[in-house]
Scaffold this active site. Structure first.
Site, PDB file in Angstrom:
ATOM      1  N   CYS A 128      19.516 136.890  37.793  1.00 35.69           N
ATOM      2  CA  CYS A 128      18.691 136.950  36.592  1.00 35.69           C
ATOM      3  C   CYS A 128      17.222 136.755  36.933  1.00 35.69           C
ATOM      4  O   CYS A 128      16.846 135.733  37.505  1.00 35.69           O
ATOM      5  CB  CYS A 128      19.136 135.887  35.586  1.00 35.69           C
ATOM      6  SG  CYS A 128      18.176 135.911  34.077  1.00 35.69           S
ATOM      7  N   GLY A 264      25.787 147.253  28.241  1.00 43.40           N
ATOM      8  CA  GLY A 264      24.889 146.228  27.761  1.00 43.40           C
ATOM      9  C   GLY A 264      23.947 146.676  26.666  1.00 43.40           C
ATOM     10  O   GLY A 264      24.236 146.555  25.480  1.00 43.40           O
TER      11      GLY A 264
END
Length: 302
Positions: A128, A264
């Site tokens: 991330c 996503g």
């Protein structure tokens, strides 16, 4: 109807379409629109041992065919998930992939140990780009990837381990091999690219965090290339993602070598995206007289 069932690391999915972490929460909101048991699985919102508030706002910015996010892993913590969200997901009968993050190697081991045997799979978020402590630091260097994978795997006695790879690296093949060497049962890729959007009138970044993770349709060709390279570098299964908006996109990733896909940003654009992608995949397979979706995995002709 083609057979859409896939099996990864002994876990059976009714179809290969999985909700990507951070775009689907824990499934409750989408279940108000359609029965989420119809999708292959859910990779949960990225979880930490303790609750996190995430980054300051603004957290979302738009670009051409992409969005940028800098949410910063806001989540209620793993204990809240186990008490309130996991029973709901079990009741729905959907494959549960717990996406987890830690601020150091030890924390990755502790959260994996806590979840071992409670979920179907654990997915390590080591990539991330929005989290200053952890995240990016673990996902860049092969030696760090191997170490965190080894620690997580040692903490998981019952649950298969997925390692989610960052695309912001020198060699995706080398990093995929590092995860495999560390004991990963599966890898998933790609997580978001690091990007920036500037407000030209204010002459400052749009995101409070300055940079954010770039996702959406615009990254798909790069993601497909990286999935292809990773799938040819390791012997363990690969879950592909990055810009999947249609059934054709999902088919493309599987032809590149993915055993399944994660969807996503498409969920933000169209909340019914995943059921539609599943239907479109079936239509494509029927149209090409392919009886089993597994028959298209890795059949890309060089």
């Amino acid at each position: 109807m083609a057979n859409l069932q896939v099996e990864i690391c002994g876990v059976k999915f009714k179809n290969p379409v999985i909700a990507a972490s951070g775009t689907y929460g824990f499934g409750r909101e989408f279940n108000e629109l359609y029965d989420i048991s119809s999708i292959g699985g859910i990779s949960t919102k990225g979880m930490t041992l303790q609750p996190r508030l995430g980054n300051p706002t603004p957290r979302i910015a738009e670009g051409t065919s992409v969005i940028l996010n800098a949410v910063g892993l806001q989540n209620p913590g793993v204990e809240h998930f186990i008490e309130y969200d996991l029973p709901f997901l079990r009741e729905k009968g959907v494959v549960v992939i717990a996406n987890v993050a830690g601020k150091d190697f030890e924390e990755y081991g502790r959260i994996c140990q806590r979840l071992d045997g409670l979920v179907n799979m654990v997915e390590l978020n080591i990539s991330c780009p929005n989290v200053k402590a952890g995240g990016m630091a673990f996902g860049i260097k092969p030696e760090s990837i191997e170490k965190v994978s080894r620690i997580a795997k040692a903490s998981l006695k019952k649950t298969p381990l997925i390692v989610k790879l960052s695309p912001n690296v020198e060699s995706i093949s080398v990093n995929a091999q590092a995860a495999e060497k560390g004991g990963a049962d599966c890898i998933s890729l790609v997580n978001t690219f690091t990007g920036m959007v500037i407000d030209i009138e204010k002459r400052k970044p749009v995101l409070a965090n300055r940079t954010g993770g770039v996702s959406g349709a615009g990254i798909k060709p790069i993601a497909v290339r990286m999935v292809y390279e990773a799938a040819h570098a390791v012997k363990i299964p690969v879950i592909g993602m990055g810009g999947i908006m249609t059934g054709a996109d999902a088919i493309e990733f599987m032809i590149a070598g993915a055993s399944a896909v994660q969807v996503g940003t498409a969920n933000f654009v169209n909340p019914y995206a995943m059921p539609q992608i599943i239907s479109e995949m079936n239509d494509w397979l029927d149209g090409h007289n392919i009886k089993n979706v597994n028959d298209i995995k890795g059949v890309c002709n060089d």
